[in-house]
Write an enzyme that holds these catalytic residues in place. Structure first.
Site, PDB file in Angstrom:
ATOM      1  CB  CYS A   7      -0.980  -0.027   1.173  1.00  0.00           C
ATOM      2  SG  CYS A   7      -0.197  -0.009   2.799  1.00  0.00           S
ATOM      3  NE  ARG A  13      -4.473   1.540   1.706  1.00  0.00           N
ATOM      4  CZ  ARG A  13      -4.249   2.244   0.594  1.00  0.00           C
ATOM      5  NH1 ARG A  13      -5.083   2.127  -0.410  1.00  0.00           N
ATOM      6  NH2 ARG A  13      -3.205   3.036   0.509  1.00  0.00           N
ATOM      7  CG  ASP A 124      -5.051   5.832   2.170  1.00  0.00           C
ATOM      8  OD1 ASP A 124      -5.070   5.410   3.344  1.00  0.00           O
ATOM      9  OD2 ASP A 124      -4.159   6.574   1.721  1.00  0.00           O
TER      10      ASP A 124
END
Ligand code: 4NP
Length: 154
Positions: A7, A13, A124
């Site tokens: 990520c 994440r 996100d």
């Protein structure tokens, strides 16, 4: 099988994806190597964001990963490099040296969604609310089921 999740900051994440995938592998006695990395080294050495740790723990995942940026050696080591969005994958392919064989290792997590039809990435959550952290768990759990299925039936 060796899988790297990627990520942006490697504190929300992808460490969650690492934790979920590791637990699913342990539950199935699969000896896979799972790791995660970020595009940026800004949070290098840090544990995941406290909001991600708390949300993950509520779902039974203990996150212990320390943030690190992706490096070109990751393309040699890992069989699959799974980015959290098309943007992440574009940046991985743009910034990291790679051959055509390496290119094929880079996949979008959305390819593995099983029951998720309303997202084409894991959004996100960093600037979002706790709801966004919960959404990341739902999407990543769904994708990890798809990854297990895809890899074990290939
Ligand atoms: P992640 O979330 O990519 O899921 O780890 C982010 C964490 C940090 C930042 C951006 C996204 N940041 O800009 O510091």
């Amino acid at each position: 099988m060796k899988i790297l999740f990627v990520c942006l900051g490697n504190i929300c994440r992808s460490p969650l994806a690492e934790g979920v995938m590791k637990k699913m592998c342990a539950d199935r006695n699969l000896d896979w190597e799972i790791d995660s990395a970020g595009l940026i080294g800004y949070h290098k050495g840090e544990l995941p964001d406290p909001r991600m740790m708390t949300t993950a723990e509520r779902h039974g995942y203990k996150l212990t990963h320390r943030s690190r940026p992706i490096v070109s050696e990751d393309f040699t080591k890992f069989d699959l490099i799974i980015g959290m969005s098309a943007y992440i994958n574009d940046r991985i392919l743009r910034d990291t040296p790679h051959s055509m064989a390496d290119r094929r290792k880079v996949r979008n997590i959305a390819e593995y969604f099983v029951n998720t039809k309303d997202y084409d990435e894991v959004p996100d959550p960093y600037c979002g609310t706790m709801r966004d952290f919960e959404l990341a768990v739902r999407l990543i759990e769904d994708a990890c089921v798809g990854i297990l299925d895809a890899v074990t039936h290939q």
